[in-house]
Motif scaffolding. Structure first.
Motif, PDB file in Angstrom:
ATOM      1  N   LEU A  31       0.837  -1.200   0.000  1.00 47.50           N
ATOM      2  CA  LEU A  31       0.000   0.000   0.000  1.00 47.50           C
ATOM      3  C   LEU A  31       0.874   1.253   0.000  1.00 47.50           C
ATOM      4  O   LEU A  31       0.575   2.245  -0.663  1.00 47.50           O
ATOM      5  N   ILE A  79      -9.556   2.585   4.367  1.00 52.54           N
ATOM      6  CA  ILE A  79      -8.733   1.372   4.480  1.00 52.54           C
ATOM      7  C   ILE A  79      -8.448   1.082   5.944  1.00 52.54           C
ATOM      8  O   ILE A  79      -8.560  -0.059   6.414  1.00 52.54           O
ATOM      9  N   GLN A 114      -3.149  10.985 -10.305  1.00 52.04           N
ATOM     10  CA  GLN A 114      -3.556   9.688 -10.870  1.00 52.04           C
ATOM     11  C   GLN A 114      -2.993   8.507 -10.088  1.00 52.04           C
ATOM     12  O   GLN A 114      -3.408   7.379 -10.288  1.00 52.04           O
ATOM     13  N   LEU A 115      -2.010   8.767  -9.243  1.00 48.89           N
ATOM     14  CA  LEU A 115      -1.307   7.663  -8.597  1.00 48.89           C
ATOM     15  C   LEU A 115      -1.637   7.479  -7.124  1.00 48.89           C
ATOM     16  O   LEU A 115      -1.542   6.379  -6.599  1.00 48.89           O
ATOM     17  N   CYS A 116      -1.961   8.578  -6.438  1.00 47.60           N
ATOM     18  CA  CYS A 116      -2.119   8.501  -4.989  1.00 47.60           C
ATOM     19  C   CYS A 116      -3.590   8.543  -4.611  1.00 47.60           C
ATOM     20  O   CYS A 116      -4.272   9.506  -4.927  1.00 47.60           O
ATOM     21  N   PRO A 117      -4.100   7.509  -3.951  1.00 48.63           N
ATOM     22  CA  PRO A 117      -5.525   7.485  -3.600  1.00 48.63           C
ATOM     23  C   PRO A 117      -5.946   8.543  -2.580  1.00 48.63           C
ATOM     24  O   PRO A 117      -7.124   8.835  -2.460  1.00 48.63           O
ATOM     25  N   GLY A 118      -5.000   9.086  -1.817  1.00 46.03           N
ATOM     26  CA  GLY A 118      -5.345  10.171  -0.896  1.00 46.03           C
ATOM     27  C   GLY A 118      -5.767   9.739   0.496  1.00 46.03           C
ATOM     28  O   GLY A 118      -6.024   8.565   0.763  1.00 46.03           O
ATOM     29  N   VAL A 169       1.863   1.986  -3.426  1.00 41.87           N
ATOM     30  CA  VAL A 169       0.785   2.634  -4.190  1.00 41.87           C
ATOM     31  C   VAL A 169       0.763   4.122  -3.859  1.00 41.87           C
ATOM     32  O   VAL A 169       0.785   4.974  -4.742  1.00 41.87           O
ATOM     33  N   TYR A 170       0.722   4.420  -2.568  1.00 43.10           N
ATOM     34  CA  TYR A 170       0.680   5.823  -2.158  1.00 43.10           C
ATOM     35  C   TYR A 170       1.935   6.559  -2.562  1.00 43.10           C
ATOM     36  O   TYR A 170       1.891   7.737  -2.897  1.00 43.10           O
ATOM     37  N   TYR A 206      -7.336   0.944  -6.926  1.00 45.39           N
ATOM     38  CA  TYR A 206      -7.088   2.381  -6.825  1.00 45.39           C
ATOM     39  C   TYR A 206      -6.319   2.991  -7.979  1.00 45.39           C
ATOM     40  O   TYR A 206      -6.083   4.198  -8.001  1.00 45.39           O
ATOM     41  N   ARG A 207      -5.893   2.178  -8.923  1.00 42.46           N
ATOM     42  CA  ARG A 207      -5.067   2.731  -9.983  1.00 42.46           C
ATOM     43  C   ARG A 207      -5.672   2.507 -11.364  1.00 42.46           C
ATOM     44  O   ARG A 207      -4.959   2.475 -12.364  1.00 42.46           O
ATOM     45  N   TYR A 267      -4.318  -3.843  -4.634  1.00 41.32           N
ATOM     46  CA  TYR A 267      -4.569  -2.423  -4.387  1.00 41.32           C
ATOM     47  C   TYR A 267      -4.597  -1.625  -5.684  1.00 41.32           C
ATOM     48  O   TYR A 267      -5.406  -0.735  -5.863  1.00 41.32           O
ATOM     49  N   VAL A 312      -9.380   7.992   1.279  1.00 41.55           N
ATOM     50  CA  VAL A 312      -9.397   6.557   0.975  1.00 41.55           C
ATOM     51  C   VAL A 312      -8.613   5.800   2.041  1.00 41.55           C
ATOM     52  O   VAL A 312      -9.005   4.711   2.473  1.00 41.55           O
TER      53      VAL A 312
END
Lengths: 610, 351
Positions: free
Chosen positions: A225, B346, B335-339, A228-229, A257-258, A253, B342
């Motif tokens: 995760l 989780i 576009q890459l980081c869900p923030g 991803v972040y 999310y991507r 993930y 979110v």
């Protein structure tokens, strides 16, 4: 049992260890996890650990749950209650129970008295018989047996059934039939226990409020995760225990999310490569071309990757490697934990190399450090290792919730733009312009006529022109050292815990040792032994580490490998006095315990007093 | 002698292609290879091909392994970023680079030591994966840079310069590429630029994994009697399956042919490969027929050259992975980081 001999009884509320001995592949894992989560939901911290064999089905597997209101999440050692569901390991399992402890087993088939001990409390329940009476399908009989024993345990240990049912509700949302049958199995176990067994036991659970907003997650998922972040777009990997679940979690993930909602296209690419060499090669190629990329592996994989690591070091390419360490050397103990790769990663590859290592202590830091690693790799243009281990990676751990600052921008490091090139800005790929040892780079495809250069592992001048001249080589190598000194200021800094009273004793530790160390420091303090503690979170070491060693007379270095690798690194890098640094080494493949640390430190202190 | 800088000016009437570049703009540094080395001819063919294709030089990324052939990217496309990786591992680096930015063209240059010995595995898996690239092996049957040892493509029974006879069976990279699913497979000869340039053009315009095995004699170590990779041997045994014209989508088709004389193969990007067949029974779009044809003719001692197989509509790894059209290395945090919101969800799911 017919014994009238009085036996001790372990009595403890919210402070005991239950160990489940199962056959792996029997469906026990989810039932055991349910047990742990139910206690957690009652506000009592738990620390469960999987102990599993290097196999898929049929061999023994254990799940050891420490229930700990005080929040000591390290392994304790000792077993208060054994749920012995595997005939194969019966003798060893029985032997492990602390005198006065409890044995819970399937009494369907009678066992001779010699199979038991007369200093433990034996609780037999005819699980197979109960299940065979209710279920006709063999798979159901096997699976629900696990839920039935969870039901019985919930009575014996006073775990609230509503909590378990709520968990079922979440797990089987939308699957009414499964939900109903699981609830039924739970009550099958509860009803039998209430009617036929003595309850509650000396060990039991009481609702508390010690969990707070902690989350319960495994380190590998957390690291994924974090990737991803942290903006990773390319992942290349090869399956190896215990790191495969990092890539699998990243896939999961990213799938969530991507994916661009408008186009349905993926803002990521994951390749399961043909081996670890190809994996790291892909990461190098992607990093060279400006995408944040990582691989996840373990010790044997890093061994294979070392040539590429050296290339990334010398050609200065951002690369992130997640090393979920396991027992070495060679194939070693694939399913056991160790901190065995400190030196091989710090100095990976031939020639004079040094690499950045991060040491997260738990899943919370796995998340944070994974994102940090991607930033550091880009900023420093060098390989960065995230050094976790099987204990953190493959067990669910209670930890602080994940946190992310939305205002945080990715640090992409020194990448020269087309505009800068067009404006005539001087570009030397391997030139130190800012004094921090970090040069500027350009990405392929940037400018039609400016900024291109040849990347290779051979020596060069500051403008990337091939050169075998001594001074050019020395300039380059010295600049790399300067860059590494800069790294010491950018990596996660050590965390120091000062003892309640001034002391000449210090202890240095890192990674998964931390929960056991917290408990040990507390135990030592109650015995009047005060120790200042420094938890290392990265290599290279900042000056504060040297200072910590300097101000103490003796510094214990606690680590989980045979050869005191971190101690060697401290001596080598800081020129620390080896006489001051006392080894405390635990490396049998099980996670280190507070008892071990306490015993080692007391033993040494005791010796000194004599 | 790469320290000798080439003069930047050129003759004012040097022809300019459709994107405004002369052939000089596709050159690199002066070669340090032996005089007469086949690899230099291949470099010249690459320069020619890229110029004719109207490719902007900086939009090509050129990668290589280690060896004499792997040095050559320094001698062409000076405005492109190059990466001389490690021995036998160019395919993985190329794959990673390609994943990072699908909008560039990827040219992989390797040798027979690099791709048929240490790199055999990575070669094979790159073909399997269908990475979009033009992969050229400059094949001379020896390890030139380390002074003349046999490579894995050396034919059984062939002799080294010192008279040692090779007893091992050769690796046939073309046969392997066909078997593993490469969608553009050809063989060329450094001494035949007329055949090689369109082969390279087709490879660079191809939508999937394109592989060309180019026999490139080593004048220092493998150009003697007894070698099966010498200029003389190839000239005597060369059997071209077709003559190729490469016609880019924007060009007119100049000549007309009688039906049956040509096979026209139109690729994904609109470019056309016109193959004037020299063997009536050769079908370059039938993979298994191509494999069988090759085995038969090679058993007779012929070295088959030309475009041996092509799947004109081949797609690549990006298509299979459904990656975004916008290159991954251009995507930003949005576009890459869900923030954090979110992340809170989780966290909640983990309690």
């Amino acid at each position: 049992m017919n014994a009238r001999v009085p036996i001790p009884t372990i009595q403890a509320v919210n402070d005991f260890v239950v160990k489940f001995a199962n056959v792996n592949g029997s469906g026990s894992a989810s039932a055991n996890e349910l047990f742990a989560k139910a206690i957690l939901r009652m506000g009592v911290p738990v620390s469960p650990r999987n102990i599993f064999p290097s196999n898929i089905q049929g061999l023994p597997t254990w799940y050891e749950v420490r229930v700990t209101e005080q929040g000591w999440l390290g392994r304790r050692g000792g077993v208060d209650m054994m749920v012995a569901m595997n005939p194969q390991t019966w003798d060893a399992d029985i032997a492990e129970i602390t005198p006065g402890g409890y044995l819970f087993y399937d009494s369907t088939r009678p066992l001779p008295p010699s199979k038991f001990r007369d200093d433990i409390h034996v609780i037999g329940m005819p699980l197979t018989e109960i299940c065979n009476a209710v279920y006709s399908d063999p798979r159901q009989r096997q699976l629900f047996k696990n839920i039935v024993y969870v039901g019985a345990l919930s009575v014996l240990l006073e775990i609230e059934p509503e909590v378990v049912e709520k968990l079922f509700g979440e797990q089987y949302k939308g699957k009414e039939k499964l939900l109903a049958s699981n609830v039924q199995a739970l009550h099958l176990g509860r009803d039998f226990a209430k009617e036929h067994l003595k309850w509650p036991l000396g060990i039991r659970v009481r609702r508390a409020d010690r969990v707070g907003d902690s989350i319960f997650v495994d380190g590998n998922s957390a690291a994924a995760l974090g990737c991803v972040y942290g903006g990773a777009t390319v992942a290349a990997w090869y399956p190896i225990t215990p790191s495969s679940s990092v890539a699998e979690a990243f896939q999961k993930y990213c799938g969530k999310y991507r994916v661009d909602p408008a186009t349905g296209q993926n803002a990521y690419a994951i390749v399961q490569a043909e081996d670890e060499i190809a994996s790291i090669g892909m990461v190098v190629g992607a990093g060279w071309n400006g995408a944040r990329a990582f691989t996840a592996t373990s010790g044997p994989g890093v061994s294979l990757m070392t040539e590429f690591i050296g290339l990334a070091y010398f050609a200065e390419i951002p690369v992130t490697i997640i090393n979920v360490q396991r027992g070495g050397p060679s194939t070693g103990m694939p399913t056991r934990t160790q901190q065995a790769d400190v030196l091989s990663c710090a100095y990976a590859s031939h020639g004079d190399t040094r690499h950045v290592l991060l040491f997260p202590e738990d899943p919370h830091e796995c998340f944070e450090h994974a994102a940090c690693a991607l930033d550091l790799a880009d900023r420093l243009q060098t390989p960065v290792f995230l050094m976790t281990d099987l204990d953190i990676g493959m067990n669910q751990r209670l930890c602080r919730p994940f946190a992310w600052d939305d205002a945080k921008a990715y640090d992409k490091g020194k990448v020269m733009t087309a505009e800068e090139l067009e404006a005539g800005k001087d570009f030397g790929r391997y030139k130190d312009v800012d004094g921090d040892g970090i040069p500027w780079r350009t990405l392929p495809g940037t400018h039609p006529t400016k900024g291109s250069y040849f990347t290779r592992g051979t020596t060069r001048d500051p403008y990337a022109r091939y050169s075998e001249r001594g001074p050019d080589y020395i300039y380059n190598m010295e600049r790399l050292l300067r860059k590494f000194r800069t790294a010491a200021t950018l990596v996660p800094q050590p965390v120091v815990q000062v003892a309640a009273t001034p002391t000449r004793l210090g202890v240095i530790y890192f990674g998964s040792t931390s929960p056991a160390m917290q408990e040990a420091l507390h135990a030592l303090a109650t015995q009047g032994v005060h120790v200042d503690a420094m938890r290392l979170r990265a290599f290279p070491f900042p000056d504060s580490v040297r200072e910590f060693i300097d101000v103490h007379e003796q510094v214990f270095v606690v680590e989980q490998n045979r050869d005191a690798q971190m101690r060697s690194l401290l001596v080598n890098e800081l020129e620390a006095d080896p006489g001051k640094l006392v080894k405390v080494l635990h490396y049998d493949g099980t996670p280190i315990t507070a008892r071990f640390i306490t015993g080692a430190i007391l033993g040494h202190v005791g010796e000194k007093v004599q | 002698m790469t320290y000798i800088a080439k003069p930047r000016m050129h003759h004012p009437t040097l022809e300019v292609n459709k994107v405004g570049y002369t052939r000089r703009d596709y050159e690199g540094k002066i070669s340090t290879l032996c005089a007469g080395c086949g690899h230099d001819s291949i470099s010249a063919a690459i320069i020619q091909a890229c110029w004719e294709l109207d490719i902007e030089p900086h939009r090509v990324a050129k990668l290589s392994g280690i060896g004499c052939s792997s040095k050559t990217p320094d001698y062409f496309l000076g405005a492109s970023h190059g990466f001389n990786t490690v021995h036998g591992r160019m395919p993985s680096v190329l794959t990673g680079a390609n994943l990072a930015n699908r909008s560039l063209l990827y040219l992989g240059v390797s040798g027979d030591g690099d791709s048929a010995s240490i790199g055999l595995g990575q070669f094979a898996h790159a073909m399997r994966r269908g990475v979009r690239m033009a992969y050229i092996v400059e094949n001379n049957g020896v390890y030139g840079l380390t002074k003349g040892q046999f490579s894995a493509t050396a034919d059984s029974g062939s002799k080294s310069k010192k008279g040692v006879v090779n007893s091992d069976s050769p690796v046939d990279l073309v046969a392997m590429a066909l078997q593993l699913g490469a969608t553009y497979v050809g063989r060329g000869f450094s001494g035949n630029k007329e055949q090689l340039v369109p082969l390279i053009k087709g490879a660079m315009a191809h939508g999937g994994a394109a592989f060309i095995d180019v026999i490139s004699p080593c004048v220092a170590f493998n150009n003697h009697p007894g070698s099966t990779k010498s200029y003389d041997y190839i000239r005597e045994h060369n059997e071209a399956v077709s003559r190729i014209d490469f016609i880019s989508e924007r060009s007119e088709i100049k000549a007309e042919y009688a039906p049956g004389e040509v096979v026209d193969v139109r690729q994904h990007d609109g470019s056309l490969l016109r193959l004037r067949s020299l063997h009536a029974d050769y079908d370059p779009t039938d993979r298994y027929a191509a494999m069988a044809f090759m085995q038969q003719h090679q058993a007779r001692g012929e070295v088959l050259t030309g475009l041996l197989y092509v799947d004109p509509l081949a797609t690549d790894l990006h298509t299979a992975l459904n990656t975004s059209d916008k290159p991954l290395n251009t995507l930003e945090a949005g576009q890459l980081c869900p923030g954090s919101q979110v992340l809170e969800k989780i966290n909640a799911s983990l309690r």
